[in-house]
Structures are given as C-alpha cells and as structure tokens.
Design a protein around this motif. Structure first.
Motif, PDB file in Angstrom:
ATOM      1  N   ASP A 212       0.839  -1.200   0.000  1.00 27.79           N
ATOM      2  CA  ASP A 212       0.000   0.000   0.000  1.00 27.79           C
ATOM      3  C   ASP A 212       0.879   1.257   0.000  1.00 27.79           C
ATOM      4  O   ASP A 212       1.946   1.293   0.615  1.00 27.79           O
ATOM      5  N   THR A 213       0.399   2.295  -0.666  1.00 30.80           N
ATOM      6  CA  THR A 213       1.132   3.562  -0.732  1.00 30.80           C
ATOM      7  C   THR A 213       0.823   4.419   0.490  1.00 30.80           C
ATOM      8  O   THR A 213      -0.332   4.528   0.908  1.00 30.80           O
ATOM      9  N   VAL A 214       1.869   5.026   1.045  1.00 30.97           N
ATOM     10  CA  VAL A 214       1.744   5.933   2.179  1.00 30.97           C
ATOM     11  C   VAL A 214       1.944   7.361   1.672  1.00 30.97           C
ATOM     12  O   VAL A 214       2.907   7.639   0.938  1.00 30.97           O
ATOM     13  N   ILE A 215       1.039   8.266   2.048  1.00 28.10           N
ATOM     14  CA  ILE A 215       1.094   9.651   1.597  1.00 28.10           C
ATOM     15  C   ILE A 215       0.927  10.581   2.810  1.00 28.10           C
ATOM     16  O   ILE A 215       0.576  10.139   3.906  1.00 28.10           O
ATOM     17  N   THR A 216       1.179  11.874   2.603  1.00 26.14           N
ATOM     18  CA  THR A 216       0.937  12.840   3.676  1.00 26.14           C
ATOM     19  C   THR A 216      -0.566  12.952   3.909  1.00 26.14           C
ATOM     20  O   THR A 216      -1.364  12.887   2.968  1.00 26.14           O
ATOM     21  N   SER A 217      -0.925  13.147   5.165  1.00 20.23           N
ATOM     22  CA  SER A 217      -2.346  13.134   5.528  1.00 20.23           C
ATOM     23  C   SER A 217      -3.027  14.480   5.322  1.00 20.23           C
ATOM     24  O   SER A 217      -4.250  14.542   5.198  1.00 20.23           O
ATOM     25  N   GLY A 218      -2.248  15.580   5.331  1.00 23.08           N
ATOM     26  CA  GLY A 218      -2.855  16.905   5.265  1.00 23.08           C
ATOM     27  C   GLY A 218      -3.356  17.389   6.604  1.00 23.08           C
ATOM     28  O   GLY A 218      -4.023  18.432   6.683  1.00 23.08           O
ATOM     29  N   HIS A 219      -3.045  16.647   7.691  1.00 23.09           N
ATOM     30  CA  HIS A 219      -3.507  17.042   9.024  1.00 23.09           C
ATOM     31  C   HIS A 219      -2.642  18.122   9.649  1.00 23.09           C
ATOM     32  O   HIS A 219      -2.918  18.559  10.771  1.00 23.09           O
ATOM     33  N   GLU A 225      -2.227  17.446   1.566  1.00 25.66           N
ATOM     34  CA  GLU A 225      -2.572  16.027   1.500  1.00 25.66           C
ATOM     35  C   GLU A 225      -2.142  15.416   0.167  1.00 25.66           C
ATOM     36  O   GLU A 225      -2.239  16.045  -0.882  1.00 25.66           O
ATOM     37  N   GLY A 226      -1.630  14.192   0.238  1.00 26.43           N
ATOM     38  CA  GLY A 226      -1.376  13.429  -0.988  1.00 26.43           C
ATOM     39  C   GLY A 226       0.047  13.414  -1.486  1.00 26.43           C
ATOM     40  O   GLY A 226       0.307  12.834  -2.543  1.00 26.43           O
ATOM     41  N   ILE A 227       1.011  14.028  -0.775  1.00 29.62           N
ATOM     42  CA  ILE A 227       2.404  13.959  -1.200  1.00 29.62           C
ATOM     43  C   ILE A 227       2.919  12.533  -0.957  1.00 29.62           C
ATOM     44  O   ILE A 227       2.817  12.013   0.157  1.00 29.62           O
ATOM     45  N   PRO A 228       3.478  11.858  -1.964  1.00 27.91           N
ATOM     46  CA  PRO A 228       3.930  10.471  -1.784  1.00 27.91           C
ATOM     47  C   PRO A 228       5.061  10.373  -0.755  1.00 27.91           C
ATOM     48  O   PRO A 228       5.923  11.248  -0.672  1.00 27.91           O
ATOM     49  N   ILE A 229       5.052   9.302   0.013  1.00 26.10           N
ATOM     50  CA  ILE A 229       6.105   9.033   0.985  1.00 26.10           C
ATOM     51  C   ILE A 229       6.809   7.719   0.680  1.00 26.10           C
ATOM     52  O   ILE A 229       8.035   7.643   0.611  1.00 26.10           O
ATOM     53  N   GLY A 230       6.032   6.647   0.507  1.00 25.95           N
ATOM     54  CA  GLY A 230       6.633   5.338   0.233  1.00 25.95           C
ATOM     55  C   GLY A 230       5.575   4.257   0.185  1.00 25.95           C
ATOM     56  O   GLY A 230       4.367   4.552   0.072  1.00 25.95           O
TER      57      GLY A 230
END
Length: 284
Positions: A212-219, A225-230
C-alpha cells in the motif's frame, strides 16, 4: 616401386596420349594468337567462377565469427538502451510529479525551487542544507519535497540558506496515512538504512496491505494532502501491543538528492499559533 612400374607399363599408351595432347594444346595456344586469346578469355572466366565460389565459401564460414560479434554488440546496445530508458523514465517521473504537485497544490500553498548544497544520511540526526533562505521567502516549518516524495521540514534559515530537518532524523515526525484506506499515523526514522522509515500509532482496526502507498495526511499545515512518501514493506506490533508499526520503503532516494521544492502554506503561522495556544501550558 614395382607397382608403379607395372602401372606405367600397363597404361603407357594412355600416358603417351595425354602427354601428346598436352603438347599439342600448348603448341596450339602458344603459337596461334586467336586460339591463345580464346583460351585465356575462357580461363579467366572459369577462374572468376572458381574465385567467386571460393569467396562465398569463405564468407559462409566467416559468418560464425561475424554473428558472434553482432550478438555481442546487440547485447551491449540492449544494456545501454535499458539504462537510458530507466534514466529517461526517472527524469520523466520527476518532472511529472513536480508538475502534478504544482497543478494540484491547494490555492493557499506556494512552491519555491531550491537546490541541495549539503546532505547527510549516515548520522542519527541528519540535516540538509539548501541554497535558499529568508531572502527567497523561505521560512522555518515549511515542507520540503522532491519529484519522488517527501524530504523533510525547514528547521532554520538565514538570508540565503536553509537547514532542513530530514526525514532521516530522529526528531522528525510527519503525519501520514494509507492512501487506499485513509488510516493515519506518524512517520519517523530510528536509524539504519536511508531507504526505510516507520509509521507508528497505526490503529489495530486499521486496514492496510503490504505494498500500500503511504502519503501525507494533510492534518498539518506543513504538507498538503497526498504527497507520496513510500510503500508498506513490512509490519509488526508496537511495544504496547495497542497499534501497528509499519516499515515503509521511501520513494525519496536521499543519497541522490539534488533539486527540491519548498512548500509554503499561507495560513501556517496563524494555524500554528492557534494550535499551540490550545495545548496545555507547562507549569513552572
């Protein structure tokens, strides 16, 4: 020797015949210009045919070495094409990711270009230095990304330089979530490989799968929100057994960082001030 003599005696008439024939042909073509020219023309024609056959046979047997050389060259070219294709895909992905970031960033975010001039990845607390500072509108608490994903958060600034708290820093904590299911946690790094970080505080009831892709939450106001992490590479229970600890293979290759982008939120200071005021005050 006796057999040779018997053979000559037995076929002496035939031998004499062929000898006289050869002598007659020699006299005919040697001392008659017309017959001599016909003979040499025919001889050249026959020689040409024989030489052509010989050349074809030599070329045929030489094809093995030629094919071997062509195979070697083809393999080398295929390797080179594959390498160039990967590099092109990498640069295209970087460009497309940046373009999507600029296009999809909410209206209250601005993006500034910067270049990495110093970087570390082998320490417990790693920092990155950028060639942009307050003179270029860079301020602390701004998010830093590259074409592949999250890089870190601006920590300190001067007029023309900035120090970034890298993801590869024990003090780093970035709010993130599983892209597919929206369950969120905190990204941190506990040393080791620069290609991996961890997500803590993932609830026991959360839904996720390896890959599964992990992204920034925007919290937070640092990253939209939605910047890719890994991607989720492995999982384990937390120390208290109340949540999951996810191992994440980072998209960003920190060993090859060059050009980055700094993200600024228009309401960052106001939001930070409000959230800090809501926290319990420490007693002296």
């Amino acid at each position: 020797m006796r057999n040779l003599i018997n053979f000559l005696l037995k076929y002496n008439y035939w031998l004499l015949f062929f000898l006289l024939q050869a002598a007659s042909f020699l006299l005919l073509f040697r001392f008659n210009s017309y017959q001599g020219s016909v003979f040499f023309t025919s001889a050249n024609y026959v020689s040409g045919i024989v030489y052509g056959w010989t050349s074809s046979v030599s070329e045929y047997f030489g094809l093995r070495s030629l094919n071997s050389d062509l195979v070697r060259r083809n393999v080398a070219l295929e390797i080179e094409v594959e390498r160039l294709s990967k590099e092109l895909a990498h640069y295209k992905a970087d460009t497309l990711a940046e373009s999507r970031l600029r296009t999809n960033a909410p209206g209250n975010y601005r993006i500034y270009d910067a270049r990495v001039i110093n970087n570390s990845i082998v320490r417990t607390d790693n920092y990155i230095t950028l060639d942009r500072g307050t003179a270029d509108s860079i301020r602390p608490e701004m998010g830093v990304v590259c074409g592949n994903g999250v890089v870190g958060i601006v920590y300190k600034t001067s007029a023309h330089y900035s120090v970034v708290l890298s993801v590869l820093n024990s003090k780093s904590s970035i709010s993130c979530k599983i892209k597919r299911t929206d369950y969120f946690g905190s990204l941190y790094w506990d040393g080791g490989s620069s290609r991996y970080a961890y997500v803590k505080d993932m609830p026991r009831h959360s839904e996720f799968e390896l890959g599964d892709t992990v992204i920034t939450s925007g919290h937070s106001a640092v990253f939209p929100e939605g910047i890719p992490i890994g991607v989720v590479d492995d999982m384990a229970d937390s120390h208290d057994g109340l949540s999951y600890k996810l191992k994440v293979r980072l998209f960003t290759d920190f060993a090859r960082l060059s050009d980055v982008r700094v993200i600024s939120s228009a309401g960052l200071e106001e939001r930070t001030e409000l959230e800090d005021s809501a926290l319990p005050q420490k007693k002296n």
